[in-house]
Write an enzyme that holds these catalytic residues in place. Structure first.
Site, short mmCIF file in Angstrom:
data_model
loop_
_atom_site.label_atom_id
_atom_site.label_comp_id
_atom_site.label_asym_id
_atom_site.label_seq_id
_atom_site.Cartn_x
_atom_site.Cartn_y
_atom_site.Cartn_z
N GLY A 75 0.82 -1.21 0.00
CA GLY A 75 0.00 0.00 0.00
C GLY A 75 0.86 1.26 0.00
O GLY A 75 0.54 2.25 -0.67
N THR A 76 1.93 1.24 0.76
CA THR A 76 2.79 2.42 0.85
C THR A 76 3.37 2.77 -0.51
O THR A 76 3.34 3.95 -0.92
CB THR A 76 3.94 2.15 1.86
N ASN A 157 -8.26 3.82 8.50
CA ASN A 157 -7.79 2.60 9.15
C ASN A 157 -8.06 2.56 10.65
O ASN A 157 -8.22 1.50 11.21
CB ASN A 157 -6.28 2.43 8.89
N GLN A 185 -7.82 -0.17 3.16
CA GLN A 185 -8.72 -0.75 4.16
C GLN A 185 -10.06 -1.18 3.60
O GLN A 185 -10.82 -1.85 4.31
CB GLN A 185 -8.93 0.25 5.32
N HIS A 207 -1.78 -7.43 2.27
CA HIS A 207 -1.88 -8.07 3.59
C HIS A 207 -3.09 -7.62 4.39
O HIS A 207 -3.33 -8.11 5.49
CB HIS A 207 -0.59 -7.86 4.39
N THR A 243 12.15 -7.18 -11.35
CA THR A 243 11.56 -8.49 -11.61
C THR A 243 10.37 -8.69 -10.68
O THR A 243 10.45 -8.41 -9.48
CB THR A 243 12.62 -9.59 -11.41
N CYS A 328 1.06 1.61 13.78
CA CYS A 328 2.31 2.37 13.68
C CYS A 328 2.61 3.18 14.94
O CYS A 328 3.73 3.59 15.15
CB CYS A 328 2.26 3.33 12.51
C1 LIG Z 1 -5.00 3.16 4.98
C2 LIG Z 1 -3.65 2.50 4.80
N1 LIG Z 1 -2.86 2.90 3.81
C3 LIG Z 1 -1.67 2.32 3.60
C4 LIG Z 1 -1.19 1.33 4.41
C5 LIG Z 1 0.18 0.78 4.14
O1 LIG Z 1 0.15 -0.44 3.44
P1 LIG Z 1 1.45 -1.36 3.41
O2 LIG Z 1 1.69 -1.80 4.80
O3 LIG Z 1 1.09 -2.51 2.50
O4 LIG Z 1 2.57 -0.57 2.86
C6 LIG Z 1 -2.00 0.89 5.48
C7 LIG Z 1 -1.56 -0.14 6.44
O5 LIG Z 1 -0.49 -0.29 6.90
C8 LIG Z 1 -3.26 1.50 5.68
O6 LIG Z 1 -4.05 1.13 6.68
#
Ligand SMILES: Cc1ncc(COP(=O)(O)O)c(C=O)c1O
Length: 379
Positions: A75-76, A157, A185, A207, A243, A328
């Site tokens: 997600g990041t 989240n 989410q 995940h 890759t 976090c």
């Molecule tokens: C709303 C939201 N965006 C982004 C992320 C980040 O995703 P990732 O951990 O796959 O980088 C999260 C969770 O960690 C999230 O809850």
């Protein structure tokens, strides 16, 4: 599940275990399916087919064409790709470039925005109301001639509030501004149809939907100009070099396929509502619901226990995995910035615990958690 020594997991917004079907789908790619998808020989071809089959499954869950999906490391990265990608592709066209987001975005949106600020962009962070909602009119008023991008999360989240994305995206479209939504989410929990929402960019995190960690996806509407984050060889049609993470991508595809069967299942929401009903019966106004009472993720229950610290409560019931604020910031003694933005008073915000339920959460588990909380709180 998790009945071992009464260990109960209620932190599915932090992460989920692999669905059994996902683990089964991934297994061959740990072993014989090791080939490089870019290799044209017998070892590479099945890996390419697996990656493309997974792309179709992700696309099916989002109701788009497979070619619109770029795989990422999570997600990041999807958020970074969307935000920086639009900025680097279009900044020359605006003086100064301007980005709009909300105050309750995940750090994976807020920090890329701060980074762009260091590069000369202006950033407007919109407030939310007491339930966590962004006002579409506030978005309309924040748009200026230099606005390149609006990024508003699909659901928060911490409190689970679901934002009026279709309305905001329509405003962005009307004004010719790119619109991104972080759907980490929501994908797998509620329907996410990119056409219906009329969005340009959507972030997915594997995940959070019973897929593996370290894989995600970005939906990119046709015609959207994006500078890649990773420059290198021509993977992902030149959109992300490196890759492919075949194992993770296969897992994400399987997770999206399994998720199709869960959308519309009401058991998680029933357990969540039952949980809240019994907690508030037991505790009266000592328990305060944070977030929107209805427009909320079906699995999320964020409760403040008045006069107490969420972290202290959780420390007394260590067999129950839940979180204060987001994963976090578990160590922090500061109120959650999300609750702060919602105007929740600091003493109430410090009493917050986020319980997030999963597909396998049972009535027995909820019974046990309610009883344990009652004991800790002397109710
Ligand atoms: C709303 C939201 N965006 C982004 C992320 C980040 O995703 P990732 O951990 O796959 O980088 C999260 C969770 O960690 C999230 O809850």
């Amino acid at each position: 599940m998790n009945h071992h020594a009464n260990r109960i997991y209620l932190d599915y917004n932090a992460t989920t275990p692999l669905a059994p079907e996902v683990a089964a789908a991934m297994r061959p790619y740990l072993f014989e399916g090791f080939g490089n998808p870019s290799s044209g020989h017998w070892a590479g071809r099945p890996a390419r087919e697996a990656v493309e089959a997974a792309r179709s499954k992700v696309a099916a869950l989002l109701s788009c064409e497979a070619s619109r999906i770029v795989f990422t490391s999570g997600g990041t990265e999807a958020n970074n790709h969307a935000i920086k990608g639009v900025f680097f592709a279009r900044r020359a066209a605006s003086h100064p470039p301007h980005v709009i987001a909300s105050r309750i975005e995940h750090p994976a949106v807020l920090e890329p925005c701060r980074f762009l600020q260091r590069l000369g962009a202006e950033v407007t962070l919109l407030p939310v109301d007491g339930t966590g909602l962004v006002d579409p009119d506030a978005v309309r008023h924040a748009i200026r001639p230099g606005t390149l991008l609006i990024s508003i999360m699909h659901a928060n989240n911490e409190v689970g509030t679901i934002e009026p994305i279709a309305e905001i995206a329509a405003i962005a479209r009307e004004r010719g501004v790119m619109f991104h939504t972080d759907a980490a989410q929501t994908v797998g929990k509620v329907p996410v149809d990119v056409g219906e929402l009329s969005v340009d960019l959507v972030s997915v995190a594997g995940h959070k939907l019973y897929g593996p960690k370290g894989v995600g996806a970005l939906y990119v509407r046709e015609g959207v100009e994006l500078e890649p984050l990773l420059h290198g060889a021509g993977h992902e049609s030149g959109r992300r070099a490196s890759t492919e993470n075949v194992l993770g991508i296969v897992g994400l595809g399987a997770a999206c396929e399994v998720a199709q069967r869960w959308i519309g299942d009401t058991s998680v929401k029933e357990h969540r509502d039952d949980f809240w009903g019994r907690l508030s019966d037991k505790l009266g106004d000592r328990a305060v619901l944070n977030g929107h009472p209805e427009r909320r993720l079906p699995n999320t229950l964020n409760v403040s226990f008045r006069g107490l610290r969420g972290g202290d409560i959780l420390a007394r019931i260590p067999q129950i995995a839940a979180s204060t604020g987001s994963a976090c910031h578990t160590e922090s003694a500061h109120p959650s910035p999300v609750l702060e933005a919602m105007g929740v008073p600091a003493d109430v915000a410090l009493g917050a615990i986020r319980f997030s339920l999963g597909r396998t959460t049972t009535r027995d588990e909820i019974d046990y958690v309610v009883e344990q909380l009652g004991q800790v709180l002397g109710a």
